[in-house]
Design a protein around this motif. Structure first.
Motif, PDB file in Angstrom:
ATOM      1  N   ALA A 280       0.854  -1.125   0.006  1.00 21.56           N
ATOM      2  CA  ALA A 280      -0.105  -0.072   0.036  1.00 21.56           C
ATOM      3  C   ALA A 280       0.813   1.237  -0.037  1.00 21.56           C
ATOM      4  N   VAL A 281       2.118   1.013   0.127  1.00 24.44           N
ATOM      5  CA  VAL A 281       2.957   2.370   0.200  1.00 24.44           C
ATOM      6  C   VAL A 281       3.084   3.068  -1.128  1.00 24.44           C
ATOM      7  N   VAL A 282       2.908   4.345  -1.266  1.00 20.33           N
ATOM      8  CA  VAL A 282       3.083   5.305  -2.342  1.00 20.33           C
ATOM      9  C   VAL A 282       4.076   6.024  -1.770  1.00 20.33           C
ATOM     10  N   VAL A 283       5.155   6.430  -2.929  1.00 23.56           N
ATOM     11  CA  VAL A 283       6.236   7.154  -2.556  1.00 23.56           C
ATOM     12  C   VAL A 283       6.273   8.195  -3.424  1.00 23.56           C
ATOM     13  N   PRO A 284       6.120   9.746  -3.206  1.00 16.29           N
ATOM     14  CA  PRO A 284       5.930  10.875  -4.095  1.00 16.29           C
ATOM     15  C   PRO A 284       6.883  10.760  -5.057  1.00 16.29           C
ATOM     16  N   GLY A 285       6.527  10.989  -6.492  1.00 16.52           N
ATOM     17  CA  GLY A 285       7.234  10.948  -7.545  1.00 16.52           C
ATOM     18  C   GLY A 285       7.545   9.600  -7.906  1.00 16.52           C
ATOM     19  N   ARG A 286       7.358   8.411  -7.453  1.00 18.42           N
ATOM     20  CA  ARG A 286       7.657   7.210  -8.098  1.00 18.42           C
ATOM     21  C   ARG A 286       6.315   6.647  -8.767  1.00 18.42           C
ATOM     22  N   GLN A 287       6.446   6.767  -9.910  1.00 16.37           N
ATOM     23  CA  GLN A 287       5.182   6.194 -10.780  1.00 16.37           C
ATOM     24  C   GLN A 287       3.878   6.601  -9.867  1.00 16.37           C
ATOM     25  N   GLN A 288       3.688   7.842  -9.415  1.00 12.62           N
ATOM     26  CA  GLN A 288       2.754   8.329  -8.593  1.00 12.62           C
ATOM     27  C   GLN A 288       1.593   8.674  -9.644  1.00 12.62           C
ATOM     28  N   TRP A 289       0.341   8.337  -9.177  1.00 14.95           N
ATOM     29  CA  TRP A 289      -0.798   8.957  -9.982  1.00 14.95           C
ATOM     30  C   TRP A 289      -1.290  10.225  -9.289  1.00 14.95           C
ATOM     31  N   VAL A 290      -1.653  11.153 -10.284  1.00  9.06           N
ATOM     32  CA  VAL A 290      -2.118  12.437  -9.704  1.00  9.06           C
ATOM     33  C   VAL A 290      -3.573  12.474  -9.981  1.00  9.06           C
ATOM     34  N   ALA A 296      -7.788  13.895 -17.266  1.00  7.83           N
ATOM     35  CA  ALA A 296      -7.021  12.950 -17.751  1.00  7.83           C
ATOM     36  C   ALA A 296      -6.430  12.195 -16.434  1.00  7.83           C
ATOM     37  N   LYS A 297      -6.049  10.895 -16.922  1.00  6.89           N
ATOM     38  CA  LYS A 297      -4.885  10.182 -15.853  1.00  6.89           C
ATOM     39  C   LYS A 297      -3.700  10.980 -16.067  1.00  6.89           C
ATOM     40  N   VAL A 298      -2.840  11.148 -14.899  1.00  7.96           N
ATOM     41  CA  VAL A 298      -1.691  11.759 -14.727  1.00  7.96           C
ATOM     42  C   VAL A 298      -0.565  10.854 -14.077  1.00  7.96           C
ATOM     43  N   LEU A 299       0.430  10.521 -14.543  1.00  8.98           N
ATOM     44  CA  LEU A 299       1.126   9.770 -13.837  1.00  8.98           C
ATOM     45  C   LEU A 299       2.666  10.329 -13.811  1.00  8.98           C
ATOM     46  N   VAL A 300       3.121  10.553 -12.583  1.00 13.33           N
ATOM     47  CA  VAL A 300       4.459  11.184 -12.543  1.00 13.33           C
ATOM     48  C   VAL A 300       5.628  10.446 -11.871  1.00 13.33           C
ATOM     49  N   ASP A 301       6.785  10.302 -12.801  1.00 16.93           N
ATOM     50  CA  ASP A 301       7.807   9.482 -12.276  1.00 16.93           C
ATOM     51  C   ASP A 301       9.284  10.230 -12.415  1.00 16.93           C
ATOM     52  N   VAL A 302      10.141   9.876 -11.276  1.00 20.17           N
ATOM     53  CA  VAL A 302      11.154  10.595 -11.245  1.00 20.17           C
ATOM     54  C   VAL A 302      12.356   9.664 -11.931  1.00 20.17           C
ATOM     55  N   GLY A 303      11.981   8.746 -12.558  1.00 20.02           N
ATOM     56  CA  GLY A 303      12.851   7.921 -13.222  1.00 20.02           C
ATOM     57  C   GLY A 303      13.772   8.691 -14.144  1.00 20.02           C
ATOM     58  N   HIS A 304      14.939   8.079 -14.549  1.00 23.62           N
ATOM     59  CA  HIS A 304      15.841   9.015 -15.477  1.00 23.62           C
ATOM     60  C   HIS A 304      16.816   8.126 -16.056  1.00 23.62           C
ATOM     61  N   ASN A 305      16.680   6.755 -15.975  1.00 25.44           N
ATOM     62  CA  ASN A 305      17.370   5.977 -16.826  1.00 25.44           C
ATOM     63  C   ASN A 305      16.693   4.812 -17.680  1.00 25.44           C
ATOM     64  N   PRO A 306      17.236   4.012 -18.791  1.00 26.85           N
ATOM     65  CA  PRO A 306      16.459   3.050 -19.429  1.00 26.85           C
ATOM     66  C   PRO A 306      16.095   2.148 -18.528  1.00 26.85           C
ATOM     67  N   HIS A 307      16.692   1.620 -17.498  1.00 28.09           N
ATOM     68  CA  HIS A 307      16.177   0.694 -16.509  1.00 28.09           C
ATOM     69  C   HIS A 307      14.668   1.217 -15.920  1.00 28.09           C
ATOM     70  N   PHE A 407      13.823  16.956 -10.538  1.00 26.74           N
ATOM     71  CA  PHE A 407      13.243  18.150 -10.896  1.00 26.74           C
ATOM     72  C   PHE A 407      12.157  18.347 -11.725  1.00 26.74           C
ATOM     73  N   THR A 408      11.873  17.265 -12.821  1.00 24.52           N
ATOM     74  CA  THR A 408      10.803  17.149 -13.686  1.00 24.52           C
ATOM     75  C   THR A 408       9.536  16.914 -12.738  1.00 24.52           C
ATOM     76  N   ALA A 409       9.774  15.959 -12.036  1.00 25.76           N
ATOM     77  CA  ALA A 409       8.684  15.222 -10.967  1.00 25.76           C
ATOM     78  C   ALA A 409       8.202  16.407 -10.067  1.00 25.76           C
ATOM     79  N   SER A 410       9.071  17.213  -9.415  1.00 23.47           N
ATOM     80  CA  SER A 410       8.897  18.286  -8.748  1.00 23.47           C
ATOM     81  C   SER A 410       7.856  19.294  -9.405  1.00 23.47           C
ATOM     82  N   ALA A 411       8.418  19.567 -10.449  1.00 21.19           N
ATOM     83  CA  ALA A 411       7.539  20.868 -11.238  1.00 21.19           C
ATOM     84  C   ALA A 411       6.334  20.352 -11.522  1.00 21.19           C
TER      85      ALA A 411
END
Length: 420
Positions: A280-290, A296-307, A407-411
């Motif tokens: 049940a844990v949600v971590v801000p900015g980690r595949q976070q639904w807004v 619209a459905k909005v998904l915010v993610d801090v991810g920054h590499n191909p993995h 920075f993108t997720a924060s914005a």
């Protein structure tokens, strides 16, 4: 007159000649002068290419659900520096950080410390004074030479191994695995959530002499019928426990790591309850639904590499044919922008790219657009994520993904007025 927290942070940015300088020589001396080690409780150090912060937060939640006191050190932050240091789930106040910085300044003498080294020592001081049951440390970069590795942890975790931070770790996955495994300690448990385990990691575990617990070998996660089954092992690897939950909010491999750590730390704690807590844990900015109030459905993610992009692509595949997927991407110039775009291209119907004003490491929007064009895509370029979001149509049949950096997720979270 004492400096404010913001004044201290500005000062720390200029104290050391470089932003990053890996190595334990400097911080080890100051750490000993502060006499922290004897005042720390059990420590779990979590490294890995992706999933570190999520795993820390899940273990933290499990501890708090069982009335245990816990300190968590994570980085970077989304909105304010205080987010990096939590005691019992709450970010610490400015005065505690300022007091810790002052103590470090008093004993460091002529030893120059980086911004991250100063912050790591401050967190450890705060945790030592708080008389906690557990401390959780998220590795900043790599592992073996990271500032957090000044502490000899009781359990070490590597959540995943892939290519990132190539300027510091190189682009050889085998060598990266060795660096990440450097947080392990002889005779102590080492939990690894990487399903594709490099041979170099196995050899390093053997050389160090730690007790390895590997996903897919010693503990498991399986999915089916919208349920996830986790099989955890005890310290002696003699008894397995199965627990079943619904779909977790975070990556199931990271959930499995958090649960395996729980099984090793606290055999008396219910793993079934822990699994439901972790899921049940949600971590801000980690595949976070807004929540956009019905649009619209909005998904915010801090991810920054191909993995991280591959993880996001797996999530987006669930919505294929159901929504028009629009991706807004803004990234740092030293990241594999083309590699990220290539992974997401099959999942995305339209693109926007943006610059990040005031962020010196950020790639210009035109640079990202060039990478997109090189991969056969087209899109619109904006001066900031906010400008892009103003122009993106938020219709009911659209899914907007904001991706690329903290920075993108924060914005994006600020744009949608989402607070921590």
């Amino acid at each position: 007159m004492s400096l404010t927290l913001q004044q201290w942070l500005s000062r720390l940015e200029s104290l050391h000649p470089t932003e990053i300088e890996l190595g334990l020589g400097r911080i080890e001396v100051v750490y000993q002068r502060l006499a922290i080690s004897d005042r720390l409780p059990r420590v779990v150090t979590v490294g890995g290419t992706n999933g570190k912060g999520s795993t820390v937060t899940m273990i933290e939640a499990i501890a708090l659900d069982n009335s245990l006191s816990v300190g968590a050190y994570t980085s970077p932050h989304l909105f304010c520096y205080n987010e990096r240091v939590r005691v019992n789930g709450c970010v610490v106040e400015d005065c505690l950080l300022v007091e810790a910085f002052e103590k470090i300044e008093q004993v460091r003498g002529d030893i120059s410390l980086t911004y991250f080294e100063f912050g790591t020592l401050a967190a450890l001081l705060i945790f030592a004074d708080a008389k906690l049951d557990l401390v959780l440390l998220e590795v900043g970069l790599g592992g073996r030479l990271d500032a957090t590795n000044v502490v000899s942890s009781d359990i070490s975790v590597v959540t995943s191994v892939d290519i990132d931070h190539t300027d510091w770790l190189g682009n050889d996955r085998s060598l990266i695995a060795v660096e990440k495994c450097g947080i392990a300690r002889c005779g102590k448990p080492f939990v690894c959530g990487e399903p594709d385990i490099p041979e170099s990691l196995l050899l390093t575990v053997e050389e160090i002499g730690c007790r390895g617990y590997f996903l897919g070998v010693d503990f498991q996660v399986e999915s089916g019928n919208e349920q996830f089954t986790y099989t955890l092992t005890d310290e002696a690897k003699q008894e397995g426990v199965n627990v079943v939950t619904g779909a977790p909010e975070l990556h199931p491999n990271n959930v499995a790591c958090a649960l395996q750590v729980t099984a090793l730390l606290w055999p008396e704690i219910s793993l079934e309850d822990s699994a439901h807590t972790a899921s049940a844990v949600v971590v801000p900015g980690r595949q976070q639904w807004v929540d956009c109030k019905g649009s619209a459905k909005v998904l915010v993610d801090v991810g920054h590499n191909p993995h991280a992009a591959r993880s996001l692509a797996r999530l987006l595949s669930q919505f294929e044919g159901k929504y028009e997927v629009h991706c807004l991407i803004a990234m740092m110039h030293d990241k594999d922008i083309g590699g990220v775009i290539e992974v997401l291209m099959p999942c995305v119907d339209s693109w926007s790219v943006a610059s990040l004003p005031g962020v010196s490491r950020a790639a210009k929007g035109q640079v990202i657009l060039g990478e997109l064009n090189n991969k056969g895509g087209t899109g619109r370029c904006f001066t900031s994520p906010a400008d892009a979001l103003d122009e993106i149509g938020l219709s009911e049949n659209s899914l907007v993904v904001v991706f690329g950096s903290f920075f993108t997720a924060s914005a994006a979270l600020d744009y949608f007025r989402v607070s921590l």
